[in-house]
Design a protein around this motif. Structure first.
Motif, PDB file in Angstrom:
ATOM      1  N   ARG A  92       0.835  -1.195   0.000  1.00 55.09           N
ATOM      2  CA  ARG A  92       0.000   0.000   0.000  1.00 55.09           C
ATOM      3  C   ARG A  92       0.877   1.256   0.000  1.00 55.09           C
ATOM      4  O   ARG A  92       0.537   2.244  -0.640  1.00 55.09           O
ATOM      5  CB  ARG A  92      -0.911   0.007   1.233  1.00 55.09           C
ATOM      6  N   ALA A  93       1.996   1.187   0.711  1.00 59.12           N
ATOM      7  CA  ALA A  93       2.902   2.343   0.737  1.00 59.12           C
ATOM      8  C   ALA A  93       3.345   2.698  -0.681  1.00 59.12           C
ATOM      9  O   ALA A  93       3.365   3.862  -1.066  1.00 59.12           O
ATOM     10  CB  ALA A  93       4.110   2.048   1.616  1.00 59.12           C
ATOM     11  N   LEU A  94       3.670   1.655  -1.463  1.00 60.58           N
ATOM     12  CA  LEU A  94       4.115   1.908  -2.838  1.00 60.58           C
ATOM     13  C   LEU A  94       2.980   2.480  -3.676  1.00 60.58           C
ATOM     14  O   LEU A  94       3.152   3.439  -4.427  1.00 60.58           O
ATOM     15  CB  LEU A  94       4.654   0.619  -3.460  1.00 60.58           C
ATOM     16  N   LEU A  95       1.798   1.885  -3.534  1.00 60.67           N
ATOM     17  CA  LEU A  95       0.672   2.357  -4.343  1.00 60.67           C
ATOM     18  C   LEU A  95       0.253   3.775  -3.951  1.00 60.67           C
ATOM     19  O   LEU A  95      -0.103   4.583  -4.803  1.00 60.67           O
ATOM     20  CB  LEU A  95      -0.515   1.392  -4.222  1.00 60.67           C
ATOM     21  N   GLU A  96       0.315   4.072  -2.646  1.00 68.44           N
ATOM     22  CA  GLU A  96      -0.017   5.435  -2.213  1.00 68.44           C
ATOM     23  C   GLU A  96       0.961   6.442  -2.793  1.00 68.44           C
ATOM     24  O   GLU A  96       0.574   7.515  -3.258  1.00 68.44           O
ATOM     25  CB  GLU A  96       0.004   5.545  -0.671  1.00 68.44           C
ATOM     26  N   THR A  97       2.235   6.074  -2.760  1.00 66.48           N
ATOM     27  CA  THR A  97       3.260   6.958  -3.324  1.00 66.48           C
ATOM     28  C   THR A  97       3.019   7.155  -4.824  1.00 66.48           C
ATOM     29  O   THR A  97       3.064   8.269  -5.337  1.00 66.48           O
ATOM     30  CB  THR A  97       4.660   6.356  -3.084  1.00 66.48           C
ATOM     31  N   LEU A  98       2.730   6.039  -5.499  1.00 64.04           N
ATOM     32  CA  LEU A  98       2.477   6.110  -6.941  1.00 64.04           C
ATOM     33  C   LEU A  98       1.246   6.980  -7.234  1.00 64.04           C
ATOM     34  O   LEU A  98       1.253   7.799  -8.160  1.00 64.04           O
ATOM     35  CB  LEU A  98       2.279   4.694  -7.488  1.00 64.04           C
ATOM     36  N   ALA A  99       0.194   6.805  -6.441  1.00 64.00           N
ATOM     37  CA  ALA A  99      -1.026   7.593  -6.660  1.00 64.00           C
ATOM     38  C   ALA A  99      -0.731   9.081  -6.478  1.00 64.00           C
ATOM     39  O   ALA A  99      -1.179   9.919  -7.263  1.00 64.00           O
ATOM     40  CB  ALA A  99      -2.129   7.141  -5.698  1.00 64.00           C
ATOM     41  N   LEU A 100       0.047   9.402  -5.439  1.00 67.01           N
ATOM     42  CA  LEU A 100       0.374  10.810  -5.201  1.00 67.01           C
ATOM     43  C   LEU A 100       1.178  11.390  -6.359  1.00 67.01           C
ATOM     44  O   LEU A 100       0.954  12.521  -6.783  1.00 67.01           O
ATOM     45  CB  LEU A 100       1.149  10.954  -3.887  1.00 67.01           C
ATOM     46  N   ILE A 101       2.121  10.595  -6.865  1.00 68.56           N
ATOM     47  CA  ILE A 101       2.923  11.085  -7.994  1.00 68.56           C
ATOM     48  C   ILE A 101       2.029  11.248  -9.221  1.00 68.56           C
ATOM     49  O   ILE A 101       2.119  12.228  -9.943  1.00 68.56           O
ATOM     50  CB  ILE A 101       4.112  10.140  -8.278  1.00 68.56           C
ATOM     51  N   ALA A 102       1.125  10.290  -9.435  1.00 68.47           N
ATOM     52  CA  ALA A 102       0.271  10.348 -10.621  1.00 68.47           C
ATOM     53  C   ALA A 102      -0.645  11.573 -10.585  1.00 68.47           C
ATOM     54  O   ALA A 102      -0.789  12.285 -11.578  1.00 68.47           O
ATOM     55  CB  ALA A 102      -0.563   9.071 -10.738  1.00 68.47           C
ATOM     56  N   TYR A 103      -1.250  11.835  -9.422  1.00 70.99           N
ATOM     57  CA  TYR A 103      -2.247  12.907  -9.356  1.00 70.99           C
ATOM     58  C   TYR A 103      -1.629  14.273  -9.098  1.00 70.99           C
ATOM     59  O   TYR A 103      -2.220  15.292  -9.421  1.00 70.99           O
ATOM     60  CB  TYR A 103      -3.260  12.618  -8.246  1.00 70.99           C
ATOM     61  N   ARG A 104      -0.469  14.297  -8.452  1.00 73.97           N
ATOM     62  CA  ARG A 104       0.078  15.575  -8.007  1.00 73.97           C
ATOM     63  C   ARG A 104       1.355  15.963  -8.733  1.00 73.97           C
ATOM     64  O   ARG A 104       2.053  16.864  -8.294  1.00 73.97           O
ATOM     65  CB  ARG A 104       0.360  15.503  -6.514  1.00 73.97           C
ATOM     66  N   GLN A 105       1.733  15.237  -9.784  1.00 74.83           N
ATOM     67  CA  GLN A 105       3.005  15.531 -10.420  1.00 74.83           C
ATOM     68  C   GLN A 105       3.026  16.931 -10.988  1.00 74.83           C
ATOM     69  O   GLN A 105       1.985  17.419 -11.397  1.00 74.83           O
ATOM     70  CB  GLN A 105       3.308  14.498 -11.508  1.00 74.83           C
ATOM     71  N   PRO A 106       4.188  17.595 -11.031  1.00 73.61           N
ATOM     72  CA  PRO A 106       5.465  17.172 -10.438  1.00 73.61           C
ATOM     73  C   PRO A 106       5.455  17.355  -8.930  1.00 73.61           C
ATOM     74  O   PRO A 106       4.978  18.364  -8.434  1.00 73.61           O
ATOM     75  CB  PRO A 106       6.481  18.110 -11.097  1.00 73.61           C
TER      76      PRO A 106
END
Lengths: 227, 268, 227
Positions: A92-106
């Protein structure tokens, strides 16, 4: 070249390729042909192929980096019976990080940590980069020049998406001040008791049964307010 | 009165379990939970915000209206439990505990009249909880998307026999020149290998002389000088032959004074 | 289960499997389903799939051990282009060896090694000879009688040179690189270079006049030097 033959050829090329093919790549693959199709012909053929194969077992699907042939995901339950290996699991930690990068990039690692409330291990960032889902877009102009992360076309390909727009929309964040804070506030506090209360009393007051009613009202009011 | 409030508060919590039809909202003191199970339970949280959200959701409360005192008390209970189990407690959990304590104490202070809501001590916490909840949901949505390796598979199609040829590498002259520059720079680091570079026309002519000798063998000295090349050409040829002699690549032969001079490859 | 869904499922299974699937294997893959198809249903679906996909780019085809998904062999010529590899790159060691042979010919392998400070693999010499850029001019009269290498007319043709004289001197290489780090020599690329016309190249093309002047000077200087 007639359109059925073009469609058949395009399907063969997409099916044989080990990566999604873009319109331009397909166009180049016809270079030198006597009857070289134009990009519009190719686009039209692709549209038809995508529509025709939508319900088939093997479908032509558009993802970020082009068109690919894939097993219809609706049949995943049956198809996985073919394989011994379990699909990779992601924490979940990885997916949460990925979701944050996807939605909030950069976004920087510090910004991710601020939202998640916990530190992000370097391993997670490394895994995401090794999978080529995430890349460094640049560096933020603040002390330490932290990396700014963003997602890649491979990320979109992996999750069967054409573009970031296709990500599920974020749930709404409700505005605190639209909820009439005075009401909720006043009963979070011992009513009409200006003297500092001790812990026990405060807790009692907070747990007061009429608090729910009060906040219910607050919500109602808020609902009408924007009008 | 105090008991009454406590009871009401307890009722608002979701029960842990139903025992003989009675909802159980407080873990009995004597209930034994295997430490391993508790560990798994506690490790299921992604951090203090995740734990707080769980505590709020368990009671069907709205994030916008957190009863700070209750949540703080429950939060501290979990922290104590983790400490008692000697779990390695991430510092973030303690930071959150301090933040909750601070909010609680500020809630107890009287507020000047007319203060706007931004000064609600809970505002920042609520903002963070909402934002975290938003991304917790986004993570679940992302996880639910069909993805490669789990839901989507590439075709394993048989290819017809293909004849693929591998083209020759391309080299730009720039790459070649830079390679030369680098190798010379490197060689110059070693004093013993100082490279003297003759004009290229001489080196080229040296190759041509050797080529001609390889083809024709024993060749008359005169044959290497072409008047149509002008004085420059003659000089270049002469220098090339001298250099070749010096480097023991060719031999010059003359049977007697004033007789024709011949050139032959030395190793032949 | 209706026949379209069964056909779609079977196509997915055959497409995902890395080996041909027999009727019995397909039957087993439906084991435990609520609406488990019979072997006759499966046979009928397979027959239809084979017929329907005969002219498609990706076809279901019966082979000895069962049914498989294959790229339509009629399209082999186009599919081959997909696997047309990009030309590989030569190693640094090869380029240095070639440069030394060009500038210091006739030269032995031992002399190249002495300057480079490392040994030169036989493969490099072999590759350069097979490419017909380098040939043996003779043998040096020292112990071991080592081969003397020089460049060929094909070497000059490839690099678009009339004679070795057109190669810049070492000091010119250093200077050009200093003044035009990006541009130096790039228009001396072999004209048959089939690189795709991407943005970078378009920019290069715009800069071409400058560059040509620069390398023109270089050639002139080189021409005067032997005097």
């Amino acid at each position: 070249m007639d359109s059925d033959r073009l469609k058949s050829l395009i399907e063969a090329l997409i099916g044989a390729a080990d990566r999604p093919l873009s319109v331009n790549q397909l166009f180049d693959l016809f270079a030198g042909d006597l009857e070289q199709p134009g990009k519009d012909d190719i686009r039209k053929a692709l549209q038809e192929l995508v529509a025709e194969t939508a319900d088939r077992g093997m479908q032509i699907k558009q993802v970020a980096s082009g068109f690919r042939l894939q097993v219809n995901p609706e049949h995943a339950a049956h198809v996985t019976r073919l394989f011994q290996q379990k699909p990779p699991r992601y924490s979940r930690a990885l997916l949460e990080t990925l979701a944050l990068i996807a939605y909030r990039q950069p976004i920087t690692r510090g910004e991710i940590e601020a939202i998640r409330g916990v530190s992000v291990s370097s391993n997670i960032i490394k895994t995401l980069q090794e999978r080529e889902w995430v890349r460094t877009l640049g560096h933020k102009d603040v002390p330490g020049k932290p990396s700014l992360y963003g997602t890649t076309a491979q990320f979109l390909d992996y999750f069967n998406l054409k573009s970031l727009n296709e990500l599920p929309t974020l749930s709404e964040i409700k505005d605190l001040d639209r909820f009439h804070p005075e009401l909720a506030f006043s009963d979070d506090r011992p009513p009409e008791d200006p003297a500092p209360a001790d812990d026990a009393r405060a807790e009692e007051a907070l747990d007061a049964p009429d608090r729910r009613e009060a906040s219910g009202q607050a919500v109602d009011t808020a609902g009408e307010e924007p009008a | 009165m105090s008991d009454l409030f406590q009871q009401a508060a307890n009722q608002s919590e979701m029960p842990f379990a139903l025992v003989e039809g009675e909802p159980l909202t407080v873990i009995p003191q004597d209930l034994y939970i295997p430490p391993d199970a508790l560990l798994v339970f506690l490790e299921a949280f992604e951090g203090p915000l995740d734990l707080l959200l769980y505590l709020i959701k368990r009671q069907n409360l709205d994030i916008l209206d957190i009863p700070v005192a209750v949540i703080t008390r429950q939060y501290m209970e979990y922290i104590h439990m983790m400490q008692e189990l000697e779990l390695e407690l991430a510092a973030e959990y303690l930071v959150m505990a301090a933040m909750l304590a601070e909010i609680k104490s500020r809630m107890l202070l009287p507020r000047p009249v007319g203060e706007d809501d931004e000064d609600d001590p809970r505002a920042e916490l609520i903002r963070r909880l909402q934002e975290y909840e938003q991304f917790k949901q986004a993570t679940e949505d992302l996880d639910a998307l069909p993805r490669m390796e789990r839901d989507i598979f590439p075709p394993q199609a048989e290819l017809p026999p293909l004849e693929v040829e591998i083209p020759q590498p391309e080299v730009s002259i720039r790459d070649l020149l830079l390679a030369f520059r680098d190798v010379v720079n490197r060689a110059e680091q070693f004093a013993s290998h100082h490279i003297e570079l003759e004009p290229l026309s001489v080196r080229e002519r040296m190759s041509l002389v050797l080529q001609q000798l390889k083809r024709d063998g024993y060749t008359e000295f005169q044959a290497f000088f072409k008047p149509e090349e002008g004085r420059m050409g003659v000089v270049v040829s002469f220098l090339a032959i001298l250099e070749l002699v010096k480097e023991s690549m060719i031999e010059l032969m003359q049977n007697e004074p004033y007789a024709p001079i011949y050139v032959k490859p030395k190793a032949a």
